[in-house]
Design an enzyme around this catalytic site. Sequence first.
Site, PDB file in Angstrom:
ATOM      1  N   GLY A  26      31.869 -26.306   6.827  1.00 20.38           N
ATOM      2  CA  GLY A  26      32.784 -26.733   5.768  1.00 20.38           C
ATOM      3  C   GLY A  26      33.139 -28.188   6.003  1.00 20.38           C
ATOM      4  O   GLY A  26      34.292 -28.529   6.265  1.00 20.38           O
ATOM      5  N   PRO A  27      32.120 -29.063   5.954  1.00 13.43           N
ATOM      6  CA  PRO A  27      32.353 -30.461   6.356  1.00 13.43           C
ATOM      7  C   PRO A  27      32.995 -31.296   5.259  1.00 13.43           C
ATOM      8  O   PRO A  27      32.400 -32.223   4.730  1.00 13.43           O
ATOM      9  CB  PRO A  27      30.961 -30.971   6.739  1.00 13.43           C
ATOM     10  CG  PRO A  27      30.017 -30.124   5.955  1.00 13.43           C
ATOM     11  CD  PRO A  27      30.701 -28.820   5.631  1.00 13.43           C
ATOM     12  N   ALA A  29      36.828 -33.425   4.443  1.00  8.66           N
ATOM     13  CA  ALA A  29      37.416 -34.571   5.134  1.00  8.66           C
ATOM     14  C   ALA A  29      37.781 -34.227   6.579  1.00  8.66           C
ATOM     15  O   ALA A  29      37.382 -34.924   7.525  1.00  8.66           O
ATOM     16  CB  ALA A  29      38.654 -35.035   4.370  1.00  8.66           C
ATOM     17  N   ASN A 117      44.770 -23.605   6.128  1.00  5.31           N
ATOM     18  CA  ASN A 117      46.190 -23.537   5.779  1.00  5.31           C
ATOM     19  C   ASN A 117      46.573 -22.095   5.510  1.00  5.31           C
ATOM     20  O   ASN A 117      45.720 -21.240   5.285  1.00  5.31           O
ATOM     21  CB  ASN A 117      46.443 -24.320   4.479  1.00  5.31           C
ATOM     22  CG  ASN A 117      46.555 -25.803   4.733  1.00  5.31           C
ATOM     23  OD1 ASN A 117      47.053 -26.223   5.774  1.00  5.31           O
ATOM     24  ND2 ASN A 117      46.103 -26.591   3.781  1.00  5.31           N
ATOM     25  N   ALA A 142      43.127 -37.052   6.395  1.00  5.79           N
ATOM     26  CA  ALA A 142      41.803 -37.620   6.093  1.00  5.79           C
ATOM     27  C   ALA A 142      41.440 -37.318   4.660  1.00  5.79           C
ATOM     28  O   ALA A 142      41.907 -36.330   4.092  1.00  5.79           O
ATOM     29  CB  ALA A 142      40.753 -37.028   7.024  1.00  5.79           C
ATOM     30  N   LYS A 198      54.200 -24.231   8.899  1.00  6.72           N
ATOM     31  CA  LYS A 198      53.430 -25.096   7.990  1.00  6.72           C
ATOM     32  C   LYS A 198      53.323 -24.427   6.615  1.00  6.72           C
ATOM     33  O   LYS A 198      53.446 -25.092   5.580  1.00  6.72           O
ATOM     34  CB  LYS A 198      52.036 -25.365   8.581  1.00  6.72           C
ATOM     35  CG  LYS A 198      51.273 -26.392   7.787  1.00  6.72           C
ATOM     36  CD  LYS A 198      50.022 -26.852   8.477  1.00  6.72           C
ATOM     37  CE  LYS A 198      49.375 -27.976   7.686  1.00  6.72           C
ATOM     38  NZ  LYS A 198      48.037 -28.303   8.184  1.00  6.72           N
ATOM     39  N   ASN A 216      55.053 -35.914  -4.529  1.00  6.85           N
ATOM     40  CA  ASN A 216      56.020 -35.193  -3.692  1.00  6.85           C
ATOM     41  C   ASN A 216      57.427 -35.770  -3.813  1.00  6.85           C
ATOM     42  O   ASN A 216      58.400 -35.029  -3.896  1.00  6.85           O
ATOM     43  CB  ASN A 216      55.583 -35.230  -2.223  1.00  6.85           C
ATOM     44  CG  ASN A 216      54.300 -34.461  -1.978  1.00  6.85           C
ATOM     45  OD1 ASN A 216      53.747 -33.868  -2.906  1.00  6.85           O
ATOM     46  ND2 ASN A 216      53.811 -34.487  -0.749  1.00  6.85           N
ATOM     47  N   SER A 268      47.973 -31.530  -1.740  1.00  8.08           N
ATOM     48  CA  SER A 268      46.616 -30.964  -1.839  1.00  8.08           C
ATOM     49  C   SER A 268      46.466 -30.016  -3.033  1.00  8.08           C
ATOM     50  O   SER A 268      45.440 -30.042  -3.716  1.00  8.08           O
ATOM     51  CB  SER A 268      46.275 -30.241  -0.539  1.00  8.08           C
ATOM     52  OG  SER A 268      47.275 -29.299  -0.234  1.00  8.08           O
ATOM     53  N   GLU A 280      44.844 -23.146  -2.980  1.00  7.47           N
ATOM     54  CA  GLU A 280      45.091 -22.262  -1.832  1.00  7.47           C
ATOM     55  C   GLU A 280      46.314 -21.364  -2.095  1.00  7.47           C
ATOM     56  O   GLU A 280      46.970 -20.915  -1.159  1.00  7.47           O
ATOM     57  CB  GLU A 280      45.252 -23.096  -0.562  1.00  7.47           C
ATOM     58  CG  GLU A 280      43.960 -23.805  -0.202  1.00  7.47           C
ATOM     59  CD  GLU A 280      43.986 -24.463   1.171  1.00  7.47           C
ATOM     60  OE1 GLU A 280      43.088 -24.171   1.976  1.00  7.47           O
ATOM     61  OE2 GLU A 280      44.895 -25.265   1.421  1.00  7.47           O
TER      62      GLU A 280
HETATM   63  O1  PAF Z   1      49.221 -29.887   1.265  1.00  6.85           O
HETATM   64  C1  PAF Z   1      49.685 -31.028   1.418  1.00  6.85           C
HETATM   65  O2  PAF Z   1      49.405 -31.973   0.694  1.00  6.85           O
HETATM   66  C2  PAF Z   1      50.620 -31.264   2.599  1.00  6.85           C
HETATM   67  O3  PAF Z   1      50.565 -30.151   3.441  1.00  6.85           O
HETATM   68  C3  PAF Z   1      52.062 -31.566   2.214  1.00  6.85           C
HETATM   69  C4  PAF Z   1      52.950 -31.369   3.415  1.00  6.85           C
HETATM   70  C5  PAF Z   1      52.524 -30.669   1.085  1.00  6.85           C
HETATM   71  C6  PAF Z   1      52.223 -33.017   1.876  1.00  6.85           C
HETATM   72  O4  PAF Z   1      51.534 -33.437   0.754  1.00  6.85           O
END
Ligand code: PAF
Length: 314
Positions: A26-27, A29, A117, A142, A198, A216, A268, A280
């Site tokens: 799963g290459p 980033a 994650n 990354a 996390k 954010n 993300s 996700e």
């Molecule tokens: O998923 C993400 O982008 C990160 O984990 C976070 C902490 C929400 C910051 O953008």
Amino acid sequence: MTPRTSHESASHWDASHWNASHWIVGPGALGRLVGLRLAATTAVTLVGRRPLPARQTLITPEGGTLTRGLATARLDALPEAAPAVVHLTTKAYAAETAYASLAPRLGPDTLLVLWQNGFACQPRLSARHAGPVLCATTTEGAYVQGDDRVTHAGHGHTFLGALDGRHGEPAAALASRHAAAGLPAEAVDDIRVRLWHKLAVNAAINPLVARFRIRNGQLRDRPFRPMVEAVIVEIAAIMAAERIPSPPEGWADLVWRVIAGTARNRASMLQDVLAGRPTEREAILGPLLTAARRHGIATPRLAELDAALTDARV
Ligand code: PAF
């Protein structure tokens, strides 16, 4: 005392073991960052669904470049010899399918490292893989710039450990190898708690910014601020019921600190929504909603966000 299995024997995690190959499966980033760094001392093979250029460049946080030739392989045409270590760096939703393609090539001693994650595939793959399994959680940042190029945006820290607290020796050996390659890492015996922390931060930020397509930092303003606060209350109740210790500063301070530190980011899940990719959602909201149901905790806000993200119109 329980007898050690072969992969726990004291002499096993020595240099000769580590000289066998590490596959990065799963290459994206993160996978390419780990692969390019480890390749200084380790034989690395990048394994993907499609062929990648063997010559890969890493842009460092200091603006330098590091170019290396790496072995590459496709998931449907894997090398015969079993790897010593597999770093599974796919998105959470792709991890178990990728593992199924790899499984016939893995030896009983192959160390599997899960970089996903959330908290969905980790317990299932820890039970399924015959060899030792470590989970990793990292703050390394990354992003991909192209098929042959990845940018290491910011230095971070990686924690490695098994869900049941075993495999301290391979975790420590792998952490030293990462640290020597320029990716600070440490072995821990509480990786389960760290993964849930996390997940909690991700669940408080990602679904809201993806739903409303905002950066954010905008979560600090109206009308979003009270939404974040309401989501944190639900998450904190689930964490307490699951006996996950709260962070020293409390859940709210932790979440607001991360929001302040990543104010300019497109998170993300928002990037996935904007690119029309799967999110996700299941790995991040799924374990919370399942735990809430188990404990009879009402989670109207999390359920609403989950439904909105399931809906293709988000
Ligand atoms: O998923 C993400 O982008 C990160 O984990 C976070 C902490 C929400 C910051 O953008």
